[in-house]
Design a protein around this motif. Structure first.
Motif, PDB file in Angstrom:
ATOM      1  N   ARG A 323      96.952  49.121  79.733  1.00  0.00           N
ATOM      2  CA  ARG A 323      98.056  48.232  80.201  1.00  0.00           C
ATOM      3  C   ARG A 323      97.345  46.857  79.712  1.00  0.00           C
ATOM      4  NH1 ARG A 323     101.317  48.337  85.219  1.00  0.00           N
ATOM      5  NH2 ARG A 323     101.803  45.914  85.487  1.00  0.00           N
ATOM      6  N   HIS A 324      96.108  46.525  80.106  1.00  0.00           N
ATOM      7  CA  HIS A 324      95.629  45.160  79.856  1.00  0.00           C
ATOM      8  C   HIS A 324      95.357  44.724  78.754  1.00  0.00           C
ATOM      9  CE1 HIS A 324      96.430  44.017  84.093  1.00  0.00           C
ATOM     10  NE2 HIS A 324      95.946  45.217  84.168  1.00  0.00           N
ATOM     11  N   PHE A 326      96.111  46.893  75.838  1.00  0.00           N
ATOM     12  CA  PHE A 326      97.070  47.128  74.828  1.00  0.00           C
ATOM     13  C   PHE A 326      98.636  46.880  75.153  1.00  0.00           C
ATOM     14  CE2 PHE A 326      93.216  49.692  73.802  1.00  0.00           C
ATOM     15  CZ  PHE A 326      92.962  49.229  72.502  1.00  0.00           C
ATOM     16  N   GLY A 327      98.711  46.362  76.368  1.00  0.00           N
ATOM     17  CA  GLY A 327     100.079  46.248  76.698  1.00  0.00           C
ATOM     18  C   GLY A 327     100.971  47.556  76.974  1.00  0.00           C
ATOM     19  N   LYS A 328     100.706  48.713  77.116  1.00  0.00           N
ATOM     20  CA  LYS A 328     101.280  49.787  77.105  1.00  0.00           C
ATOM     21  C   LYS A 328     100.766  50.524  78.461  1.00  0.00           C
ATOM     22  CE  LYS A 328     101.652  50.206  72.152  1.00  0.00           C
ATOM     23  NZ  LYS A 328     101.444  50.645  70.838  1.00  0.00           N
ATOM     24  N   ARG A 329     101.820  51.404  79.019  1.00  0.00           N
ATOM     25  CA  ARG A 329     101.664  52.215  80.065  1.00  0.00           C
ATOM     26  C   ARG A 329     101.451  53.614  79.449  1.00  0.00           C
ATOM     27  NH1 ARG A 329     103.499  51.422  84.959  1.00  0.00           N
ATOM     28  NH2 ARG A 329     105.082  49.930  84.727  1.00  0.00           N
ATOM     29  N   LEU A 332     103.131  57.056  83.874  1.00  0.00           N
ATOM     30  CA  LEU A 332     104.199  56.282  84.329  1.00  0.00           C
ATOM     31  C   LEU A 332     103.861  55.525  85.540  1.00  0.00           C
ATOM     32  CD1 LEU A 332     107.120  59.151  84.548  1.00  0.00           C
ATOM     33  CD2 LEU A 332     106.903  57.150  83.071  1.00  0.00           C
ATOM     34  N   MET A 333     102.761  55.968  86.232  1.00  0.00           N
ATOM     35  CA  MET A 333     102.023  55.534  87.279  1.00  0.00           C
ATOM     36  C   MET A 333     100.564  55.998  87.392  1.00  0.00           C
ATOM     37  SD  MET A 333     103.568  54.460  91.112  1.00  0.00           S
ATOM     38  CE  MET A 333     102.909  53.370  92.174  1.00  0.00           C
TER      39      MET A 333
END
Lengths: 371, 244
Positions: A323-324, A326-329, A332-333
């Motif tokens: 997330r921080h 590569f900006g990807k998820r 889902l959670m």
């Protein structure tokens, strides 16, 4: 046979005491409004979670108190009981304070990195500016650690929690390194001819890291009804079997006592939960799982004994990096159980499957332990 | 004679114009990361691809118990905006360039020149988030074309002194090659309820004149103002830029 018989007896006594105390504890928690707040559940989202609002938390106290009570009264051994019980109670206290502050505490004002940076330049006094320059690196670390927290507004902050867990790890390392004897410094390895590996003082940071990681891993997994409790039963079950092989009655009885209390707790925690474990239980029992594995010299198989806990922990770490960085998820959670919840799996299915997976991993760990 | 962007780029534009949410087609709204968040989900920084925006919207809807199927497209757009989902102008163009030029070439574009070495290093991993209008139109990545009449699909029109950028989607020329019209696409917050991904057209009325002297056709129903055109008049570095 005596060790097995004695362990089973303690398991039954502990379970019985747990069953007797559970309704009382639940009433006390309800009376003092130690319950899940609706807004915390709303943050987690969907329907199934909103139903959990109002459920008493700190149910983990049941396991902590029953285990401590029985051990102190009937299974106390100065060499082997002080640190496991002491560190468990310390971590449980830390979790308990966090639970209470999350419910009754005020939102805490924590200076952001930007604010500290600005103050280090514009504060009216020279000493003030100097002070903010000194604390700026700590503010940065705190900022990074905040990424790992789920509810940073209230309660104990992540950096504070980690510092206190570090102390718990340090106590464990001190006990093992300086009190238990030279054979404990040899890290057991499966299929090893010479009894294990001597890594010297490196064992100290490893122990500290393991204690901190396991406590937080159990804490993360405590998000679905029955998940943490059931998984801990299999984890301590593995340790009980190993202590039988090792012939250590004190550890066998302690593990059996925890299992008995956990059985009572899980009976009331399966969906729909009558109470939830809370940080008091998850941090306390997570620490105890790590300490017992270390004390039984089976550090290597800890990832198998707490397989699901570590999978959950790594899912969070991977998610934060993805997330921080590569900006990807990736999920889902995170933790992972929320991913499956959002995929539409019923809670019971996730919990049952996680129990089974952990049970299999524990079986593999117990098998390895024999070799 | 009409020249258009490559089909895969047009497909991406169509996807932005028709986000599939709750079984309805929704135009992607405008969203810009005014908070200056650096690390975070790409899609929450106004830089997401159409599928990323859709996935995130569905996820947030699940979290917040919002039944997208029961909402009208206008309300879904509101939901997207409130959730911080949408696309900014440079993010929109970068996502089109990603399919037009390929990921490798986009990664080689010079990203925003941060002063911090760490920030510069990290930006290489996240080119989409770090290609601002200034970065896209700087001399390392593109050059201003001398004659606007030579513009072609894929060229960028810089406006508001580098605060906004448009992408030329289509050009029309007569048989002798003279430019008749330019169709551009952009993501903008300038048109109230009609903001987001939208087209505009420039009709060439004075072939020998400047770009500003042509007939710019884009306005919203309410104000009837062509804010895109007003942006073109605002600044000296405005003009048409072509990637090197």
């Amino acid at each position: 046979m005596a060790i097995i018989s004695q362990s089973i007896l303690f398991l039954l006594i502990s379970a019985l005491l747990g069953f007797l105390c559970a309704p009382v504890l639940r009433q006390v928690l309800i009376k003092y409004r130690v319950v899940r707040e609706a807004k915390i559940e709303d943050k987690l989202g969907h329907e199934t979670r909103i139903n959990k609002a109002g459920t008493p938390v700190m149910g983990g106290l049941l396991v902590i108190l029953v285990t401590a009570f029985i051990t102190v009264l009937f299974n106390w051994d100065r060499s082997f009981s002080w640190v496991p019980i002491g560190v468990m109670l310390f971590s449980a206290a830390l979790g308990g304070v966090d639970d209470l502050l999350n419910i009754f505490g005020r939102k805490r004002r924590i200076r952001s990195v930007t604010l500290v940076k600005t103050l280090s330049k514009v504060h009216k006094g020279l000493w003030g500016r100097l002070w903010y320059k000194i604390v700026l690196p700590f503010a940065r670390i705190r900022g990074y650690l905040k990424l790992l927290g789920s509810n940073p507004g209230k309660g104990i902050q992540v950096h504070e929690k980690l510092f206190l867990q570090f102390l718990a790890g340090l106590a464990t390392a001190w006990w093992l390194f300086f009190k238990l004897g030279p054979q404990w410094k040899l890290v057991w390895l499966p299929f090893s001819q010479n009894g294990g590996l001597d890594i010297g003082w490196l064992l100290i940071p490893i122990i500290i890291l393991i204690v901190m990681a396991t406590a937080n891993a159990v804490n993360l997994a405590d998000g679905l009804d029955g998940l943490a409790g059931g998984t801990l039963i299999s984890g301590f079950g593995g340790l009980l079997i190993i202590s039988w092989f090792q012939g250590n009655t004190v550890f066998a009885v302690l593990n059996a006592t925890v299992i008995g209390a956990l059985l009572a707790y899980t009976y009331f925690n399966i969906k729909p939960a009558r109470f939830q474990m809370g940080d008091v239980g998850s941090l306390g029992l997570g620490t105890l799982l790590a300490v017992m594995t270390i004390a039984q010299n089976r550090i290597i198989i800890l990832p198998l004994l707490g397989f699901i806990f570590f999978v959950e922990l790594f899912s969070v770490i991977i998610q934060v990096i993805a997330r921080h960085g590569f900006g990807k998820r990736l999920f889902l959670m995170a933790p992972l159980h929320h991913h499956f919840e959002l995929k539409g799996w019923p809670e019971e299915k996730i919990v049952a499957r996680f129990w089974i997976l952990n049970g299999l991993a524990v079986a593999l760990g117990a098998w390895l332990s024999l070799h | 004679m009409t020249k258009k962007l490559p089909q895969q780029a047009l497909d991406v534009i169509e996807r932005y114009k028709n986000l599939n949410l709750g079984g309805k087609k929704v135009v992607c709204p405008y969203f810009i990361n005014t908070a200056g968040v650096r690390a975070g989900l790409k899609v929450m920084l106004g830089k997401g691809s159409p599928s990323e925006i859709e996935e995130e919207a569905i996820l947030i809807a699940k979290h917040d118990n919002v039944a997208l199927e029961d909402l009208e497209p206008a309300h879904i757009r509101e939901f997207l905006k409130k959730s911080g989902l949408g696309i900014d102008c440079s993010g929109f163009i970068t996502n089109i360039l990603l399919v037009m030029l390929g990921e490798k070439k986009v990664k080689n574009l010079a990203v925003t020149a941060y002063t911090s070495i760490i920030r510069r290093f990290l930006a290489k991993f996240r080119p989409v988030e770090n290609l601002s209008v200034q970065a896209l139109t700087n001399s390392k990545n593109s050059s201003k074309i001398d004659r606007w009449q030579d513009s072609m699909p894929g060229d960028m029109i810089k406006t508001r002194s580098g605060k906004h950028v448009l992408l030329i989607e289509e050009t029309e020329r007569n048989s002798s090659g003279e430019l008749l019209a330019i169709t551009y696409i952009h993501s903008t917050n300038a048109y109230g309820n009609e903001s987001g991904v939208r087209n505009g057209k420039v009709i060439v009325v004075r072939p020998a004149g400047t770009l500003e002297e042509q007939n710019w056709q884009e306005s919203d129903e309410a104000s009837r103002r062509n804010i895109t055109y007003e942006g073109l008049l605002d600044g000296e570095t405005n003009g048409i830029y072509r990637l090197l």
